[in-house]
Scaffold this active site. Sequence first.
Site, mmCIF file in Angstrom:
data_model
loop_
_atom_site.group_PDB
_atom_site.id
_atom_site.type_symbol
_atom_site.label_atom_id
_atom_site.label_comp_id
_atom_site.label_asym_id
_atom_site.label_seq_id
_atom_site.Cartn_x
_atom_site.Cartn_y
_atom_site.Cartn_z
ATOM 1 N N ARG A 181 37.512 -10.756 31.147
ATOM 2 C CA ARG A 181 36.305 -9.755 32.290
ATOM 3 C C ARG A 181 35.392 -9.513 31.742
ATOM 4 O O ARG A 181 34.322 -9.499 32.599
ATOM 5 C CB ARG A 181 36.649 -8.051 31.409
ATOM 6 N N GLY A 227 48.367 11.011 27.308
ATOM 7 C CA GLY A 227 48.611 9.162 27.602
ATOM 8 C C GLY A 227 49.816 8.398 26.982
ATOM 9 O O GLY A 227 50.017 8.935 26.783
ATOM 10 N N LEU A 228 49.615 7.140 27.530
ATOM 11 C CA LEU A 228 50.604 6.282 27.226
ATOM 12 C C LEU A 228 50.002 6.973 25.476
ATOM 13 O O LEU A 228 51.725 6.493 25.126
ATOM 14 C CB LEU A 228 50.280 5.530 27.626
ATOM 15 N N GLY A 278 46.295 14.517 23.235
ATOM 16 C CA GLY A 278 46.425 13.602 24.313
ATOM 17 C C GLY A 278 47.848 13.388 24.750
ATOM 18 O O GLY A 278 48.552 12.967 24.231
#
Lengths: 662, 254
Positions: free
Chosen positions: A333, A45-46, A43
């Site tokens: 959220r 990503g970040l 992976g």
Amino acid sequence: MTSSKLDAKVPQGPIGEKWTKYKSTISLVNPANKRNLEIIVVGTGLAGASAAASLAEMGYQVKAFCFQDSPRRAHSIAAQGGINAAKNYQNDGDSVYRLFYDTVKGGDYRSREANVHRLAEVSANIIDQCVAQGVPFARDYGGMLKNRSFGGTQVKRTFYAAGQTGQQLLLGAYSALERQVGLGAVKMYSRHEMLDVVIIDGKARGIIARNLTTGKLERYFGHAVLLCSGGYGNVFYLSTNAMGSNVTAAWKAHKRGAYFGNPCFTQIHPTCIPVSGDHQSKLTLMSESLRNDGRIWVPKKKDETRAANDIPEEERDYYLERRYPAFGNLVPRDIASRAAKERCDAGYGVGLTKQAVYLDFRFNLINKYGRAEASRLNIENPDLDTLVRLGKEVVKEEYGNLFDMYKQITGEDPYEVPMKIYPAVHYTMGGLWVDYNLMTTVPGMYALGEANFSDHGANRLGASALMQGLSDGYFVIPITIGAYLSSEIRTKAIPTDHEAFVAVEKQVKERLETLKNIKGTQSPESFHKRLGHIMWEKCGMARNEKGLTEAIGEIRELRKEFWKDLRVTGDIDEFNPELDKAGRVADFLELGELMCIDALERRESCGGHFREEYQEDGGEAKRDDENFMFVSAWEYNKESDWTLHKEVLEYENIKIAQRNYK
Amino acid sequence: MSNENMTIHLKVWKQKNTGSKGHLEDYTVNNVSPDMSFLEMFDVLNEELIHENKEPIAFDHDCREGICGMCSMYINGRPHGPLEGVTTCQLHMRSFKDGDTIVVEPWRAAAFPVIKDLVVDRTAFDRIIASGGYVSINTGNAQDANNLPIGKERADLAFAAAACIGCGACVAACKNASAMLFVSAKVSQLALLPQGEPERQSRALSMVAQMDAEGFGSCTNTGACSAECPKEISLDNIARLNREFLGASLSKPE
């Protein structure tokens, strides 16, 4: 009591000193030995890109894998609103402790204190590193960095680049990664998907990956394997995740011995563009940052038929401001999502489906930005048109790309009419269980970023996912991996014709052949859709015992049907997105069951996990700290059979209380 | 929102793999809702094809929010279709009419070989970035972020250049299949910022050299790249790249 199989390896000492002391005493690997050690990163990503780049800079040999055509496409790219850091640039009283406190509280007291404190400590370094790479964060006229607010906090600590912060941070990490590729320190494998992990003598030693262009299986050795493969929100079919986001890498690791932590902790994001029809393939987020300036409301009258702009002020119910005056539109959220659902269920929803609420910018566009611009430009007594015009310019600068995106998708102009929004699956707090070093229960196998469970408890605060991904990759793993690799310096690279590699590859091959040879009638996509429907209805925003029990049965049935009636077109040894998808759906069909089991087992409400049986009179989540203040870590035995281990959470630095945002 | 569904005719490029010859194939999709995205129409078509036991059409896509840069369809002779400032995934069927015939091809460029159908290999872009599209700063070396003030105008310009999503539409739009807009966006971002200063010259030289080595064509300033760019990256960046490259070439120590 914490299961004896779970040792979180949290260092001793006061919370503020743990990480500093640990860093200074952890075992090191000398530069000459680093060159002989190989690390696999799955992976980009970040978390993955930052880890791969940083480890390569230190001298390790890194192999990085992504299923997309380029590492720059990983789904971190789509993060919009921002990244938190305890810089206190706004002089509003922020501190490491406050960020730590907000995160633990926001997570409804289900995260590990020591990990969260470390995250808050390194947050400031992340901003420094990104700016040094050339990440163009928003700045004010004096050239200093700007901040905005996110939910669950009362300070401004979120750094941003318009509504595309994730893109800019990922491109920073990607450029650092590509620099190491150019230097030969990282070997990059794009369009490669990890399909299993190879374990030798109890330690992770490599992976089997499928080259998605040729369809060939390939074997790769590593002294350590880092899973940075993101979250599993796509188990719900409709989510804000990218189409390709999947649980496969983490799930294979789970089936080879890595415990899965808190699988039922899912984040439903309150502000997404509502579903428009059966053809819908994914949902699009409208950043939480919009809640800085957008006010959420529904009509006070049920079954309102007037257009939003025709409803007078006194007939609008700004229900978040009404229920939570202290935090208003910036409640966390989970709370904002449930409040929207409550209003819609009660019959106050808007739009064709009545499954939406308004997010309205007009008030702040005129009164906040329009007036500020007017006074900056010395316009006295500006009329309404002038205020709207001036306000629009500022709003465009702050959120322009989000407004454009909304207009593209819905055909409505949010500068003129309020957005219609509804909650949607966005992020998974659960993930592979890891210790303080980010190592899973399989020695040598690590999980970073959204793929692990560690920092967000039962609810993640906005702008903290980017922070955690980069914290894990840039600042945590480069240090903590030494604790393991320092004892591996005598391990020579294991040739990939070792029997363990051969055996695992054979299993992967057989599974692909099985999928291909079912030759049934239904597509992978159709099974995915049906699974998503079960998960959303029965393991979504509100859960109960009856629904979860039914869901488990339905998922088992669906899985049986999948393995009997799946149709995969095309061949195995070619570029074949249908086969890729089939494998991912097969794993989601197993994960979904575990999520329901975990949700059923957790007889309390906390954060994003809302069990209807456990609520306060006002409908707030009712935690049960006495019985459930633990991390659920599930050990895989065989199909439909798991053992629950518990890591008991202890809070020494934070007073446990019911979350109060009123 | 309109509820009148449409019938759409498609001519889509089919090609088994890099080595084989491709052709346009005809398809018809019924019941297309105007609220569908262009890619969702392909999802519906593919589901129908699978149902009929035929091979679906391969196409690249991922985020479907216009930011990852993976989708890449050449629609009626324009990269990402008829709208300006929009990727294929954000193009909706309300931009088309009932009965329309739409031609869909992959990006066409020697440096982007077709993998299958509408899927091309864009790893050339990664190699260009690896040749110099970065600031050489190791993790842990950074100073406090606010020690480096950057004026708002300059920061905004750098951000506008950095908004490039690396989709390759610029290359597909260019009659020479030039990658100048892509390269100039990265060179500009870093040339505008103080962080990029130490490697400013070597960056421009290496990235241009790598671009040439990958087989991208030359720039003849037609501006098609910027006109078709879904992120509306400005042509000013190419002018800046030319200045950077020229300056670096002249001052390069022999």
